[in-house]
Design a protein around this motif. Sequence first.
Motif, PDB file in Angstrom:
ATOM      1  N   ARG A 184       1.076  -1.421   0.004  1.00 17.38           N
ATOM      2  CA  ARG A 184       0.151  -0.059  -0.171  1.00 17.38           C
ATOM      3  C   ARG A 184       0.857   1.273   0.277  1.00 17.38           C
ATOM      4  NH1 ARG A 184      -4.801  -0.489   4.513  1.00 17.38           N
ATOM      5  NH2 ARG A 184      -4.938   1.620   3.588  1.00 17.38           N
ATOM      6  N   LEU A 185       1.716   1.298   0.940  1.00 19.78           N
ATOM      7  CA  LEU A 185       3.026   2.249   0.752  1.00 19.78           C
ATOM      8  C   LEU A 185       3.589   2.388  -0.536  1.00 19.78           C
ATOM      9  CD1 LEU A 185       4.178   4.777   2.395  1.00 19.78           C
ATOM     10  CD2 LEU A 185       5.828   2.931   3.638  1.00 19.78           C
ATOM     11  N   SER A 186       3.836   1.334  -1.100  1.00 20.23           N
ATOM     12  CA  SER A 186       4.660   1.380  -2.426  1.00 20.23           C
ATOM     13  C   SER A 186       3.791   1.830  -3.463  1.00 20.23           C
ATOM     14  CB  SER A 186       5.112  -0.019  -2.680  1.00 20.23           C
ATOM     15  OG  SER A 186       5.485  -0.123  -3.735  1.00 20.23           O
ATOM     16  N   MET A 187       2.649   1.745  -3.525  1.00 16.15           N
ATOM     17  CA  MET A 187       1.604   2.178  -4.731  1.00 16.15           C
ATOM     18  C   MET A 187       1.828   3.824  -4.305  1.00 16.15           C
ATOM     19  SD  MET A 187      -2.421   1.524  -5.761  1.00 16.15           S
ATOM     20  CE  MET A 187      -1.660   0.105  -6.679  1.00 16.15           C
ATOM     21  N   THR A 188       1.675   4.254  -3.379  1.00  9.58           N
ATOM     22  CA  THR A 188       1.700   5.718  -3.092  1.00  9.58           C
ATOM     23  C   THR A 188       2.992   6.275  -3.835  1.00  9.58           C
ATOM     24  OG1 THR A 188       0.159   5.549  -1.245  1.00  9.58           O
ATOM     25  CG2 THR A 188       1.457   7.656  -1.417  1.00  9.58           C
ATOM     26  N   ALA A 224      -6.747  20.806 -11.936  1.00  8.46           N
ATOM     27  CA  ALA A 224      -7.289  19.604 -12.547  1.00  8.46           C
ATOM     28  C   ALA A 224      -6.428  18.626 -12.390  1.00  8.46           C
ATOM     29  CB  ALA A 224      -7.861  19.862 -13.934  1.00  8.46           C
ATOM     30  N   GLY A 225      -5.051  18.633 -12.807  1.00  7.99           N
ATOM     31  CA  GLY A 225      -4.406  17.593 -12.781  1.00  7.99           C
ATOM     32  C   GLY A 225      -4.028  17.001 -11.355  1.00  7.99           C
ATOM     33  N   ILE A 226      -3.869  18.188 -10.687  1.00 12.21           N
ATOM     34  CA  ILE A 226      -3.536  17.850  -8.994  1.00 12.21           C
ATOM     35  C   ILE A 226      -4.722  16.903  -8.397  1.00 12.21           C
ATOM     36  CG2 ILE A 226      -3.470  18.795  -6.630  1.00 12.21           C
ATOM     37  CD1 ILE A 226      -1.840  21.028  -7.887  1.00 12.21           C
ATOM     38  N   VAL A 227      -6.084  17.378  -8.681  1.00 12.17           N
ATOM     39  CA  VAL A 227      -7.240  16.792  -8.520  1.00 12.17           C
ATOM     40  C   VAL A 227      -7.062  15.152  -8.877  1.00 12.17           C
ATOM     41  CG1 VAL A 227      -9.924  16.612  -8.635  1.00 12.17           C
ATOM     42  CG2 VAL A 227      -8.832  18.810  -8.086  1.00 12.17           C
ATOM     43  N   LEU A 228      -6.994  15.068 -10.089  1.00 13.77           N
ATOM     44  CA  LEU A 228      -6.722  13.590 -10.794  1.00 13.77           C
ATOM     45  C   LEU A 228      -5.763  12.710 -10.109  1.00 13.77           C
ATOM     46  CD1 LEU A 228      -6.908  14.200 -14.553  1.00 13.77           C
ATOM     47  CD2 LEU A 228      -8.736  12.971 -13.170  1.00 13.77           C
ATOM     48  N   LEU A 229      -4.543  13.435  -9.591  1.00 15.64           N
ATOM     49  CA  LEU A 229      -3.791  12.696  -8.981  1.00 15.64           C
ATOM     50  C   LEU A 229      -4.251  12.249  -7.553  1.00 15.64           C
ATOM     51  CD1 LEU A 229      -0.358  14.551  -9.612  1.00 15.64           C
ATOM     52  CD2 LEU A 229      -0.938  12.527 -10.248  1.00 15.64           C
ATOM     53  N   GLY A 230      -5.046  13.079  -6.837  1.00 15.60           N
ATOM     54  CA  GLY A 230      -5.439  12.747  -5.460  1.00 15.60           C
ATOM     55  C   GLY A 230      -6.589  11.666  -5.766  1.00 15.60           C
ATOM     56  N   VAL A 231      -7.496  11.574  -6.749  1.00 14.86           N
ATOM     57  CA  VAL A 231      -8.282  10.598  -7.241  1.00 14.86           C
ATOM     58  C   VAL A 231      -7.583   9.332  -7.221  1.00 14.86           C
ATOM     59  CG1 VAL A 231      -9.938   9.825  -8.582  1.00 14.86           C
ATOM     60  CG2 VAL A 231     -10.064  12.190  -7.895  1.00 14.86           C
ATOM     61  N   ILE A 232      -6.675   9.299  -8.198  1.00 13.90           N
ATOM     62  CA  ILE A 232      -5.689   8.080  -8.406  1.00 13.90           C
ATOM     63  C   ILE A 232      -5.304   7.569  -7.024  1.00 13.90           C
ATOM     64  CG2 ILE A 232      -3.821   7.050  -9.618  1.00 13.90           C
ATOM     65  CD1 ILE A 232      -4.251   9.092 -11.552  1.00 13.90           C
ATOM     66  N   GLY A 233      -4.647   8.382  -6.441  1.00 11.92           N
ATOM     67  CA  GLY A 233      -4.070   7.838  -5.029  1.00 11.92           C
ATOM     68  C   GLY A 233      -4.946   7.503  -4.270  1.00 11.92           C
ATOM     69  N   PHE A 234      -6.288   7.986  -3.938  1.00 11.46           N
ATOM     70  CA  PHE A 234      -7.239   7.534  -2.992  1.00 11.46           C
ATOM     71  C   PHE A 234      -7.896   6.200  -3.611  1.00 11.46           C
ATOM     72  CE2 PHE A 234     -11.676   7.244  -2.075  1.00 11.46           C
ATOM     73  CZ  PHE A 234     -11.832   7.628  -0.692  1.00 11.46           C
ATOM     74  N   ALA A 235      -8.121   5.895  -4.851  1.00 14.97           N
ATOM     75  CA  ALA A 235      -8.765   4.883  -5.363  1.00 14.97           C
ATOM     76  C   ALA A 235      -7.696   3.739  -5.394  1.00 14.97           C
ATOM     77  CB  ALA A 235      -8.915   5.068  -6.845  1.00 14.97           C
ATOM     78  N   GLY A 236      -6.529   3.788  -5.515  1.00 14.28           N
ATOM     79  CA  GLY A 236      -5.379   2.713  -5.177  1.00 14.28           C
ATOM     80  C   GLY A 236      -5.325   2.531  -4.175  1.00 14.28           C
ATOM     81  N   ASN A 237      -5.355   3.167  -3.057  1.00 14.82           N
ATOM     82  CA  ASN A 237      -5.410   2.641  -1.691  1.00 14.82           C
ATOM     83  C   ASN A 237      -6.507   2.174  -1.079  1.00 14.82           C
ATOM     84  OD1 ASN A 237      -3.837   3.043   1.193  1.00 14.82           O
ATOM     85  ND2 ASN A 237      -5.939   4.107   1.419  1.00 14.82           N
ATOM     86  N   ALA A 238      -7.646   2.633  -1.732  1.00 19.26           N
ATOM     87  CA  ALA A 238      -8.990   1.973  -1.183  1.00 19.26           C
ATOM     88  C   ALA A 238      -8.866   0.569  -1.766  1.00 19.26           C
ATOM     89  CB  ALA A 238     -10.118   2.802  -1.803  1.00 19.26           C
ATOM     90  N   LEU A 239      -8.506   0.445  -2.995  1.00 18.25           N
ATOM     91  CA  LEU A 239      -8.557  -0.967  -3.463  1.00 18.25           C
ATOM     92  C   LEU A 239      -7.622  -2.025  -2.757  1.00 18.25           C
ATOM     93  CD1 LEU A 239      -8.907  -0.261  -7.540  1.00 18.25           C
ATOM     94  CD2 LEU A 239     -10.859  -0.940  -6.096  1.00 18.25           C
ATOM     95  N   LEU A 240      -6.597  -1.445  -2.447  1.00 14.87           N
ATOM     96  CA  LEU A 240      -5.649  -2.196  -1.880  1.00 14.87           C
ATOM     97  C   LEU A 240      -6.077  -2.516  -0.443  1.00 14.87           C
ATOM     98  CD1 LEU A 240      -2.130  -0.957  -3.030  1.00 14.87           C
ATOM     99  CD2 LEU A 240      -3.199  -3.268  -3.474  1.00 14.87           C
ATOM    100  N   ALA A 241      -6.879  -1.702   0.272  1.00 15.25           N
ATOM    101  CA  ALA A 241      -7.335  -1.706   1.524  1.00 15.25           C
ATOM    102  C   ALA A 241      -8.379  -2.826   1.396  1.00 15.25           C
ATOM    103  CB  ALA A 241      -7.835  -0.637   2.104  1.00 15.25           C
ATOM    104  N   MET A 242      -9.203  -2.976   0.330  1.00 22.35           N
ATOM    105  CA  MET A 242     -10.275  -3.853   0.311  1.00 22.35           C
ATOM    106  C   MET A 242      -9.476  -5.147   0.067  1.00 22.35           C
ATOM    107  SD  MET A 242     -13.355  -3.759  -2.716  1.00 22.35           S
ATOM    108  CE  MET A 242     -13.574  -2.055  -2.412  1.00 22.35           C
ATOM    109  N   ALA A 243      -8.841  -5.531  -0.669  1.00 26.55           N
ATOM    110  CA  ALA A 243      -7.933  -6.355  -1.221  1.00 26.55           C
ATOM    111  C   ALA A 243      -7.275  -7.100   0.189  1.00 26.55           C
ATOM    112  CB  ALA A 243      -6.850  -6.393  -2.190  1.00 26.55           C
ATOM    113  N   GLU A 244      -6.931  -6.158   0.974  1.00 32.53           N
ATOM    114  CA  GLU A 244      -6.053  -6.550   2.413  1.00 32.53           C
ATOM    115  C   GLU A 244      -7.099  -7.341   3.260  1.00 32.53           C
ATOM    116  OE1 GLU A 244      -3.384  -4.598   5.589  1.00 32.53           O
ATOM    117  OE2 GLU A 244      -3.993  -3.509   4.045  1.00 32.53           O
ATOM    118  N   ARG A 245      -8.298  -6.578   3.262  1.00 33.96           N
ATOM    119  CA  ARG A 245      -9.247  -7.346   4.404  1.00 33.96           C
ATOM    120  C   ARG A 245      -9.865  -8.511   3.751  1.00 33.96           C
ATOM    121  NH1 ARG A 245     -11.286  -1.909   4.048  1.00 33.96           N
ATOM    122  NH2 ARG A 245     -12.622  -2.244   2.601  1.00 33.96           N
TER     123      ARG A 245
END
Length: 253
Positions: A184-188, A224-245
């Motif tokens: 999870r940290l690695s993806m960020t 707009a680019g910064i917002v997209l980066l935030g969305v990508i980071g949030f989505a990636g962390n959320a998907l990995l947290a779901m997989a971890e559970r």
Amino acid sequence: MPDWLGSAAVLAALISVWWAASTAAWVSPVFLPTPQATLASLAEGLNLRGQGHGELLAFTRATVTRMLEGWLLASLIGVLLGAAIGVSSSVRAWVQPTLEFIRPLPASAMLPLAISIFGLNPGMVLFVVAFGAMWPVLLATVHGIAAVEPRLIDVARSLQMPRTAFVWKIGLPNAMPDILAGMRLSMTLSLIVAVVGEMMASQPGLGQAILLAARAFRSSELFAGIVLLGVIGFAGNALLAMAERKLLCWQRR
């Protein structure tokens, strides 16, 4: 109050402060666009209304692809190398000082070396992303395998279990919580390094789009680019947290 409601309230408060500061011109519009202008640039860049150029969508796809490729490569190398180091106390004693010497090096500091080896091409950015994102997975794997219950090690020795079988059947399952946290940290980190690499090596992606927007003082496109980066980071962390559970559900039984 549910956690998601509190998070939404905090986000709404931040957007309200942003709207107030930009609307009242506390900061020049050249540097701080309104949320409405940012959303308009986002919709145009992603071609959400069928009237935009869609360049931001292509940049996003390039950054996400580069991030995922670097993250997968970093995870694979980190697990394999970490397992090889963690399974032997002698190897850990020999290699640990070298790891501690290399680990603090910023990935951006490796860019000149990577450019001299690979040149200005996508392979160079992939190398730097994998290097920067590998360390959390590597160190987590080493720690997880080294922390195996000593009695399990004695049982494996009494059964004359080969070292590879010990790693696969005992070491990696024991290290799985540490490995997933490291991934999870690695993806960020892979997202951060991918953006920095795009900026410094002139590779197509959100990093290059943000840099060009900043140089041209197009603040709405920059945000707009910064917002997209935030969305990508949030989505990636959320998907990995779901997989971890899902993968660690046995711990709660």
